[in-house]
Structures are given as structure tokens and as C-alpha cells.
Design a protein around this motif. Sequence first.
Motif, mmCIF file in Angstrom:
data_model
loop_
_atom_site.group_PDB
_atom_site.id
_atom_site.type_symbol
_atom_site.label_atom_id
_atom_site.label_comp_id
_atom_site.label_asym_id
_atom_site.label_seq_id
_atom_site.Cartn_x
_atom_site.Cartn_y
_atom_site.Cartn_z
ATOM 1 N N GLY A 44 90.836 76.916 56.588
ATOM 2 C CA GLY A 44 89.820 76.116 55.914
ATOM 3 C C GLY A 44 90.348 75.461 54.650
ATOM 4 O O GLY A 44 91.422 75.805 54.145
ATOM 5 N N LYS A 45 89.577 74.528 54.154
ATOM 6 C CA LYS A 45 89.909 73.854 52.898
ATOM 7 C C LYS A 45 88.710 73.968 51.963
ATOM 8 O O LYS A 45 87.581 73.657 52.357
ATOM 9 C CB LYS A 45 90.265 72.386 53.133
ATOM 10 C CG LYS A 45 90.758 71.647 51.868
ATOM 11 C CD LYS A 45 91.035 70.199 52.167
ATOM 12 C CE LYS A 45 92.304 70.037 52.983
ATOM 13 N NZ LYS A 45 93.528 70.392 52.204
ATOM 14 N N ILE A 46 88.938 74.446 50.746
ATOM 15 C CA ILE A 46 87.875 74.563 49.747
ATOM 16 C C ILE A 46 87.442 73.156 49.333
ATOM 17 O O ILE A 46 88.247 72.378 48.799
ATOM 18 C CB ILE A 46 88.345 75.348 48.501
ATOM 19 C CG1 ILE A 46 88.901 76.722 48.894
ATOM 20 C CG2 ILE A 46 87.192 75.488 47.501
ATOM 21 C CD1 ILE A 46 87.912 77.686 49.440
ATOM 22 N N ILE A 47 86.185 72.807 49.599
ATOM 23 C CA ILE A 47 85.725 71.452 49.271
ATOM 24 C C ILE A 47 84.778 71.431 48.072
ATOM 25 O O ILE A 47 84.555 70.379 47.475
ATOM 26 C CB ILE A 47 85.039 70.792 50.493
ATOM 27 C CG1 ILE A 47 83.866 71.648 50.996
ATOM 28 C CG2 ILE A 47 86.044 70.529 51.595
ATOM 29 C CD1 ILE A 47 83.056 70.995 52.106
ATOM 30 N N ARG A 48 84.244 72.595 47.706
ATOM 31 C CA ARG A 48 83.346 72.631 46.553
ATOM 32 C C ARG A 48 83.223 74.056 46.043
ATOM 33 O O ARG A 48 83.086 74.994 46.834
ATOM 34 C CB ARG A 48 81.967 72.085 46.946
ATOM 35 C CG ARG A 48 81.050 71.841 45.754
ATOM 36 C CD ARG A 48 79.724 71.307 46.224
ATOM 37 N NE ARG A 48 78.780 71.134 45.131
ATOM 38 C CZ ARG A 48 77.472 70.943 45.281
ATOM 39 N NH1 ARG A 48 76.959 70.879 46.491
ATOM 40 N NH2 ARG A 48 76.690 70.793 44.243
ATOM 41 N N ILE A 49 83.278 74.213 44.731
ATOM 42 C CA ILE A 49 83.113 75.523 44.111
ATOM 43 C C ILE A 49 81.836 75.528 43.281
ATOM 44 O O ILE A 49 81.566 74.583 42.529
ATOM 45 C CB ILE A 49 84.323 75.865 43.219
ATOM 46 C CG1 ILE A 49 85.595 75.970 44.079
ATOM 47 C CG2 ILE A 49 84.096 77.177 42.466
ATOM 48 C CD1 ILE A 49 86.862 76.194 43.289
ATOM 49 N N LEU A 50 81.026 76.588 43.459
ATOM 50 C CA LEU A 50 79.762 76.714 42.736
ATOM 51 C C LEU A 50 79.840 77.951 41.836
ATOM 52 O O LEU A 50 79.495 79.053 42.252
ATOM 53 C CB LEU A 50 78.593 76.854 43.718
ATOM 54 C CG LEU A 50 78.459 75.763 44.783
ATOM 55 C CD1 LEU A 50 77.383 76.131 45.779
ATOM 56 C CD2 LEU A 50 78.156 74.426 44.141
ATOM 57 N N PRO A 51 80.308 77.789 40.577
ATOM 58 C CA PRO A 51 80.459 78.951 39.687
ATOM 59 C C PRO A 51 79.145 79.699 39.460
ATOM 60 O O PRO A 51 79.143 80.923 39.348
ATOM 61 C CB PRO A 51 80.966 78.318 38.381
ATOM 62 C CG PRO A 51 81.573 77.019 38.798
ATOM 63 C CD PRO A 51 80.762 76.543 39.946
#
Length: 491
Positions: A44-51
Motif C-alpha cells: 500500500g501507499k500512505i495517501i493521507r495521515i490524520l493525526p
Amino acid sequence: MSVELFMNITPSETRVAYIEDGILQEIHIDRESKRGIVSNIYKGKIIRILPGMQAAFVDIGLEKAAFLHASDIMPHTECVSDSEQEQFQVKDISELVRQGQDIMVQVVKDPMGTKGARLTTDITLPSRYLVFMPGPNSAHVATSQRIESEKERQRLKEIVENYITEEGGFIVRTAAEGATEHEIEQDIHFLRRLWKKIQERMARPRSKNLLYGELELSQRILRDFVGDPIEKIVVDSKRTYDLLFEFTKEFMPEVTNKLVHYKGNMPIFDLYDIENEIQRALERKVLLKSGGYLIIDQTEAMTTIDINTGAFVGHRNLEETIFNTNIEATIAIARQLRLRNLGGIVIIDFIDMQQEHHRERVLQSLQDSLSRDRAKTTVNSFSSLGLVEMTRKRTRESIEHILCEECPSCQGRGMVKSVETICNEILREIVRVHKAHRSEYLLVYASTAVANALTTDESHALAEVELFVGKRVEVKVENLYMQEQYDVVLM
């Protein structure tokens, strides 16, 4: 013992017949409509991070982005001590992953509605007897607590510990109980080859999203039966044959030369009479060669099996006839449990035997016949009522539950009300409707059999009801009605 596998493939269903010494012993069925993606491994590829949510969205090539929580980016914790587990802290998601990063993930929950799949980086690879846990943090052995014998757990643990490296550790599954060192060794080699291939695919710069899919039934069968004396594997689909050829070449080269692509015109299950055996496995009555028979009833709580001598009269005396029938029944029962995949509690009502040594030999014959069964079985002695109680581990749905559904007419009772009973219900309903409502005449809609009975065998009763209510009652056939369905209509 010789083993042959026959695979019948259609676009939406895969069926595998497991045949020992020319006799069908197991049937495995997998349907496309019931397959999910749980256990699949993706690049997979990380497309968005939600801290704020301590989570990230990951593109794994599906319609919806998958969800990865910080708590799922952790080492294996299934088999460590409580004190070690307390040391694991959920770090900030931003410290664990970065946007645009490639990451190996495994699906733990299928997509549902508007939600994407749930992921973990805690990779596990199951086989027949073991679960492989990659990584140096997991380089230990744990055994299933469902293996009751401490001696057996220790034996299995010692076997697997001989193969532990920094590459990873293993969980010994419940199914490993009683397995030989050779069978466990075969599993370990398979899992390590599989993990090596997954790593190679992950390292490729343009690797596809799916690194490892939960195996299709045809592949799972070969994986689970590795070590069995398989003589040939006959497949009627070129696509599945090619798939198995590549699969065995990579992971199980010892069985590649046993693959056969069936090209005949006659359906493969018809050719080997497997189709008829499946139909017979759905019947309640199982005929024995001697003339006796079994009656098998599968209920919610248990399965009951009753043995009868039927047309078997024997050649010596009644006790000998009963004993021979019971002995023959033990072999048939062991086969039917495997073939139908009946699990849970099983109650067997053998024909009453007067001699104790006969009962002992029947019990021993049952245990011997069950010895080839992969599912764990426990057999108790004859009870005071002359019944044998046993259990068989549930491994999958029974063949009846896979192939059948509840009868729309009897709602699973297995019985429908007789035509005479329905006729009497209708006559009572006519009187009830007459007293509750006004009408010029009444019209009865009923199934063909019930309508015919009302106008023939029950016509005198219908005439008496007409006199009682003082109205004409007309009967009409409704071809779509089941036997128990009817309507009394005011006109």
C-alpha cells in the motif's frame, strides 16, 4: 492408502473431491459470492495521515482507501507476557508512517458500506498446522490453548523450536494436535517459501498492490493436504490448472508433476460418480451393503444417527446379525461424518447388543474408522441407555448448510400438515369469517391437492358447513400456493 483430488471449477464455484482408495471421503465447496479479502497482503501507499484520529488512509488498489490505525502498526503481541505487552505504547501516527510511503499491510476487516478495509502491519501467514509471524520480535513459539494436553503442547513446541530463526516465529494451531514432525516440517518449509516470495514482490519497484491473496480453495486444499500420499490432482479448468502449476512450482515442487488437466467432454464429477455421491450425502437415509441402513438427522444442537438391520437377516443368529450390522455401520458413520462434515455433538444409537465383548469391538471399530479423520474426534463408551456419545471438531459448514436452505413450505420442520388437516383448518376458518363479517358468499383459494380434496373426499363436510353458515362456498385452485397456504375471501 492412495489419495486423489478431483477439482470441478465453474466461474462462481469451486468443488474439490478428496478420494481415498477410490471412495469419496470429503467434498470441499467454495463460492465466489462468499469470498472476502480478509488476510490478503498488499503493498500500500500512505495517501493521507490524520493525526487527530491517530490513523492513516492507505491506497491498496481498491475502490475505497483502507484504514490503518496507529495501534495496528505494532509488533506481534499475541504470545508475549502481560508485562511485555504493557511496554507497547501507541506512538503518534506521524512518527510511524509518512505520506507517500510504501508499506506492507494485511486486511483484518472487509470493506463494509461506505467504510474501507481495516488494515494492520502485523503480518501473519496461516497454514494447516501453523501460523507464521515474520520479524525478529516474533522469533518464538506459542501453542494454542485449545490443545488440552500439556504433554502434547510441549511436544509440538519442542518440534517447532528447532526451526526458529530471526526470520520469525510460529503459533501452533489446534489442528496440529497429533501431527507428526514431518507434517509440521512441511508446513514450516511452505510458510518460509511463501514469506520469501512476498518479500521479493514487495521489493519490486513496480509491484502490483496485491502481494498475497488468501488462497483459492484449489490452492488451500494442496497447502492443507501437503504430506498426504497424493497420487494425482485432476483439474477440469485450464486457468486453475495453470494457477496450480505456478503455485506448486513455487511452493510445493514435489507435487507439480501430479497435476493433470482433464480435457474430456463428460463432466469430471459425473465421470467418477462424484455428483451422485454428493446427492446421496444430502439424503437422510444411508443404505449399507448388507441391507441395513443409517438414519442421519442434523439438528441445531446435535446430530443423531440411528442404525437399523433393515433387510439384513444374517446367517447364524440374531445377536450375530446385530453385531455385523453395527460393525458395518461404524465404517459408514466415519465416512458420513467426513463427507457431510458434521461437527459438534453426535449421538449414535447402535442396535442393542447383549454381549459386552461385542460392544467393545464395535467401539474399537468406530475409533479405528475415525482415525483417518483430520478433524479431532472424541468417542465415549456406551451409556446406560445404550447410546454412544462422541464429538467432532467443527472445521467448516456442513455440506447440507452449504448446498441447502430452509424449506419455504415447512420452514425447516421437515414435515408439512396433511391435506386432511388443512381441509379441516379451512372449514373452521369459513365459520370464523362468517361470524365476524357479512358477505354474500365465500371464496376459498387453496393448493391443487387441498382444493381437490375439498371438492371430492371432503365435499360432504364442506356441504355441511355451507348449510351451517347459510352461504355458498366456492373453491378455486391457486397453483402457486404451497400445501399449507390458503385464503378465505369475502365476496
